[in-house]
Structure formats: structure tokens, C-alpha cells
Design a protein around this motif. Sequence first.
Motif, mmCIF file in Angstrom:
data_model
loop_
_atom_site.group_PDB
_atom_site.id
_atom_site.type_symbol
_atom_site.label_atom_id
_atom_site.label_comp_id
_atom_site.label_asym_id
_atom_site.label_seq_id
_atom_site.Cartn_x
_atom_site.Cartn_y
_atom_site.Cartn_z
ATOM 1 N N GLY A 1 0.804 -1.207 0.000
ATOM 2 C CA GLY A 1 0.000 0.000 0.000
ATOM 3 C C GLY A 1 0.839 1.258 0.000
ATOM 4 O O GLY A 1 2.048 1.235 0.255
ATOM 5 N N GLU A 2 0.177 2.369 -0.310
ATOM 6 C CA GLU A 2 0.822 3.675 -0.300
ATOM 7 C C GLU A 2 0.213 4.522 0.808
ATOM 8 O O GLU A 2 -0.999 4.508 1.024
ATOM 9 N N CYS A 3 1.062 5.268 1.504
ATOM 10 C CA CYS A 3 0.659 5.978 2.706
ATOM 11 C C CYS A 3 0.635 7.477 2.471
ATOM 12 O O CYS A 3 1.335 8.003 1.601
ATOM 13 N N VAL A 4 -0.144 8.186 3.279
ATOM 14 C CA VAL A 4 -0.074 9.640 3.262
ATOM 15 C C VAL A 4 1.224 10.053 3.957
ATOM 16 O O VAL A 4 1.765 9.312 4.781
ATOM 17 N N PRO A 5 1.760 11.224 3.643
ATOM 18 C CA PRO A 5 2.997 11.679 4.284
ATOM 19 C C PRO A 5 2.877 11.667 5.805
ATOM 20 O O PRO A 5 1.851 12.022 6.372
ATOM 21 N N GLY A 6 3.959 11.233 6.443
ATOM 22 C CA GLY A 6 3.979 11.186 7.899
ATOM 23 C C GLY A 6 3.559 9.864 8.494
ATOM 24 O O GLY A 6 3.643 9.684 9.720
ATOM 25 N N PHE A 7 3.108 8.916 7.659
ATOM 26 C CA PHE A 7 2.683 7.599 8.148
ATOM 27 C C PHE A 7 3.355 6.514 7.305
ATOM 28 O O PHE A 7 2.692 5.764 6.584
ATOM 29 N N PRO A 8 4.676 6.388 7.392
ATOM 30 C CA PRO A 8 5.404 5.541 6.450
ATOM 31 C C PRO A 8 5.134 4.058 6.587
ATOM 32 O O PRO A 8 5.457 3.289 5.678
ATOM 33 N N ARG A 9 4.551 3.627 7.707
ATOM 34 C CA ARG A 9 4.357 2.186 7.902
ATOM 35 C C ARG A 9 2.894 1.777 7.818
ATOM 36 O O ARG A 9 2.500 0.728 8.327
ATOM 37 N N CYS A 10 2.079 2.565 7.139
ATOM 38 C CA CYS A 10 0.675 2.181 7.009
ATOM 39 C C CYS A 10 0.533 0.835 6.302
ATOM 40 O O CYS A 10 -0.408 0.091 6.566
ATOM 41 N N GLY A 11 1.429 0.511 5.383
ATOM 42 C CA GLY A 11 1.304 -0.710 4.599
ATOM 43 C C GLY A 11 1.623 -1.978 5.350
ATOM 44 O O GLY A 11 1.286 -3.075 4.891
ATOM 45 N N TYR A 12 2.320 -1.885 6.496
ATOM 46 C CA TYR A 12 2.594 -3.065 7.310
ATOM 47 C C TYR A 12 1.342 -3.441 8.089
ATOM 48 O O TYR A 12 0.684 -2.599 8.687
ATOM 49 N N GLY A 13 1.032 -4.727 8.116
ATOM 50 C CA GLY A 13 -0.240 -5.158 8.668
ATOM 51 C C GLY A 13 -0.335 -5.168 10.178
ATOM 52 O O GLY A 13 -1.436 -5.147 10.723
ATOM 53 N N GLU A 14 0.782 -5.179 10.871
ATOM 54 C CA GLU A 14 0.742 -5.317 12.319
ATOM 55 C C GLU A 14 0.328 -4.002 12.994
ATOM 56 O O GLU A 14 0.755 -2.929 12.584
ATOM 57 N N ASP A 15 -0.479 -4.131 14.027
ATOM 58 C CA ASP A 15 -0.858 -3.004 14.870
ATOM 59 C C ASP A 15 -0.596 -3.353 16.319
ATOM 60 O O ASP A 15 -0.697 -4.517 16.728
ATOM 61 N N LEU A 16 -0.296 -2.324 17.099
ATOM 62 C CA LEU A 16 -0.258 -2.462 18.549
ATOM 63 C C LEU A 16 -1.483 -1.756 19.102
ATOM 64 O O LEU A 16 -1.714 -0.580 18.805
ATOM 65 N N PHE A 17 -2.272 -2.485 19.896
ATOM 66 C CA PHE A 17 -3.498 -1.955 20.476
ATOM 67 C C PHE A 17 -3.297 -1.758 21.969
ATOM 68 O O PHE A 17 -2.885 -2.687 22.685
ATOM 69 N N LEU A 18 -3.599 -0.584 22.438
ATOM 70 C CA LEU A 18 -3.556 -0.272 23.858
ATOM 71 C C LEU A 18 -4.980 0.020 24.288
ATOM 72 O O LEU A 18 -5.583 1.013 23.848
ATOM 73 N N ASP A 19 -5.539 -0.881 25.085
ATOM 74 C CA ASP A 19 -6.952 -0.777 25.486
ATOM 75 C C ASP A 19 -7.837 -0.598 24.258
ATOM 76 O O ASP A 19 -8.716 0.284 24.202
ATOM 77 N N ASP A 20 -7.604 -1.432 23.240
ATOM 78 C CA ASP A 20 -8.416 -1.515 22.020
ATOM 79 C C ASP A 20 -8.273 -0.309 21.097
ATOM 80 O O ASP A 20 -9.072 -0.151 20.161
ATOM 81 N N VAL A 21 -7.262 0.506 21.300
ATOM 82 C CA VAL A 21 -7.000 1.648 20.431
ATOM 83 C C VAL A 21 -5.690 1.395 19.685
ATOM 84 O O VAL A 21 -4.657 1.138 20.315
#
Length: 466
Positions: A117-137
Amino acid sequence: MTRKLWLLALLTALLSSSVGAADRFGSDLEQESPPPFQVYIFPGDPIQSVIEEYPPGTTFIIGHGIHRRQTFTPRDGDIFIGESGAILNGANLITEFVEFGDMWIIEGQTQGGWASGECVPGFPRCGYGEDLFLDDVPLQHVGSRSEVGPGTWYFDYDNDRVFMGDDPTGRKVEVSASYSAIIAEGARDVVIRNLTIEKYAGPGQLGAIRGNDSVNWLVEYNTLRLNHGVGIVIGDGMIVRRNLVTRNGQMGVSGMGNNALIEENEISFNNYASFDPGWEAGGVKLVDTAGVIARRNYVHHNRGPGLWTDWNNINVLFEDNIVVHNRGPGIFHEVSFDAIIRRNHAMFNSPLPAAWFYGAQILVSSSRNTQIYDNHVVVSDEGGNAITVLQQRRDGGRYAEFFATNNVISNNSIVFMGNMGKNGVGTDWDVERFWREAVNTFENNVYYLRPEYLNVDFWAYENARL
């Protein structure tokens, strides 16, 4: 007992094996088919292994609770029904941390590294699928360890290590790991009902329900949320009905399925990962489909277009949808063919000053044979356009040349809340030929303006960018 099997079908079969009067006298009375097996799956049961113990066409009851990191492939005719509170969760629950200066480290995270995927400026890792969730956020995934601070995190894929900038003490921490919950692999006539599917780590364009090559599935009454890529990817003949598809990382619904029905869903707040909407992000995007219907959906607050058909779609019907407050065109029919767009409420989309004819409540781009009628359109006083048709150079039309012609816009009500926005037609390619050959008609529309803006020009027929 690790799972419960109702034996009604078996009992019916045993009873019917006795030779009865109808058999002895050769009666041709029809016998009822026995009901299907119903298999109960508890949290912790390996769903794919359970499926393989039973024949195709089995009904599986997914039990109340969290079924963590489960991925499975149905067979023809399988039915999956979630009990109230049944959750398929694609993340690891993290309970051990190492404090490291003003950061905390999570070790042993071996998943991931697949980016798309391609990201908007300032979010270079949008294309990586992993997320870290802190209290579901979901926290923002930054590009280096040095950028980690409160509200952000970094995955060091080379060393299987996660760095987070918030104190995890007393908090629920999860790192997504599994790519998809349900993968079609050609299965037909499958039912997915009443499940919550969350926190799967698919990169851009990968679905938590990966129905790319499904046939005639019914997906209804589910909640798809916090999956990094797409909530639901459709296949041929899929019915997507009465689901809540919300807060997914890239998009709510996408796919290439023919004769699909997307009906009565709420599709909202998608693209939290900041994919570039010009690449692909937002509510719904369909590519190279035929006969798709989207009706009575509530599509709102997506960071990208609301309902979007892009590239060689034909015989599309958008009707009776409420498409509001999306950060892109509300209804967008692009480089495609015959479509009907009727009785929709397209309002307050693209609330920024619009570039050229983009950002419209209803936008037809390099497409032909579109009927747009009986819609209610409202342009925000912050920006956006009303109903626009534009032509650009686009190659690769399957059914004809991509050419904005024979589009009829009629009997719509169009409201301008401020002094910005346009209706009209424009081109930035092959200008002479376009104005000589293209036929696009606005007729019997009703326009509402504030009295102080009666002298503002809300119309444009443009040959170049404004």
C-alpha cells in the motif's frame, strides 16, 4: 467434553433405517432430509481442525468468548454462526514487558513484515499489517525506534521486538499477528453470521474475510473492526448484509466479485492507518465487477471515498444509500461503464476546498452511460463539489474506450450551504474532441442557495484545471 454435537440428524437417520409401511408397499412419498449436524466450538478449540472432522455442509456454532489467532477455510455449504459475544481475534495478548528507558519492549514477536500500500505523508508504515493496540485503540506505527513516544510504537522486524512509548501497567496490550480470519479458497454457499472479527494483521488490500474467490456466500450480522487492511473482500454472488464494518485500517469493503449485493450495512471510520485515498482507502471500493448492487447502506466518516467503483465496472446500481462526511467523493464512479445512481443522500463529503471537479458528492470520472437521478445532494460550506463529470486520459477500457459521455443527471435536489463548490463537466485531455463528441446532460435538477450567494457561479464547463 471439548465440544457439543447435537445428534438430531443421527437420531433421525437411525429411526428412518427401520423398514416402515411406506417402504414395504413401495410408496413414493417424499422423505424429509435430516437436518445438518451442528458442532459447537469453544474458545481454544482449533477451528480448522474441528471443521475437518465433519462433512461439508456442517453448521458450526462459534461459542461465546475470544477465539484468538484462528484462521480457517470453509468447505462448500458450511455455516458459521457466532453466539452472542463470539469474537475472532487476530492478535497476541501481551503480558510481559521489559522497561527500557522511557520505552517498553515486547520480545518474541516473530510475525509480520509483509507490507502493501501507499501511505499519506507522515505515516510511512501504514502498509505493514501489524498493529499495537492499547486498550483496544491502535497506536501509530512509526518508522524508527528513535521516533517512539507516547501514542506510538515501532516493530523491529529483524529482531522480533516491539518498542512502545506508553506504560503498559494495568492496560490491555495486543499486537496483531494473523493475516486473515476466514479464507475462501473457492468454497461455495458458505454462511458467516453474527461474529465479531477484529485485529487481524492483513496489509493493504487483504481482508479479514478474504472472499476473493468465494462463490455465493452470505455474510450478515457481523462486526468487522480494527483489522489493518480490509474488513470484507467480496467474491462472486456474495451477499454482504447488515454488518457493522468500522474502524478498519484501510477500507471497509472491497473486491472484484460479480453480481454481489452490499445491503443495509454501516460502513464507517475506516482508514485509521492513513493509507493514501488516491491509492485505495475509505468505505467501499469495487474493481472490475459486473452487476453489483449497493443499497440502503449508511456510509460515513471514512477517510477516503464513500462508495467507489474503479476500473471496468459495469451494470452497477447504487440506490437508497446515506453517504455522508467522508473525506473524499461520496459516490465515485471511475473509468467504468453503465451505472444507475438513484435516491441516495450524498452530503457533506470532501469538506475541503475542492481541486478542479474532484471532491464531489457524486463524481463520474472517464465513465459512460451513467444515470444519476432523484438524489439529495448537500455541499458543505467548508468545501466539496456537488455532481460533476470529468474526463482524463485513461487507457484499458474493457467494453469500450474510457470516455465521459452519455451521462444524464436529472431530477436531483442540490443544496449549497456556502459559497464554494461546482456542478458541471470538465476535461484536461483531448479537449477539442471531448467537447465535439461527448454528450453529458443536466436536466430538471433543483438547486438551493443562500440568498447572499445568488451571484456566485456554481457552474463550470472547464477545459483545464481551475
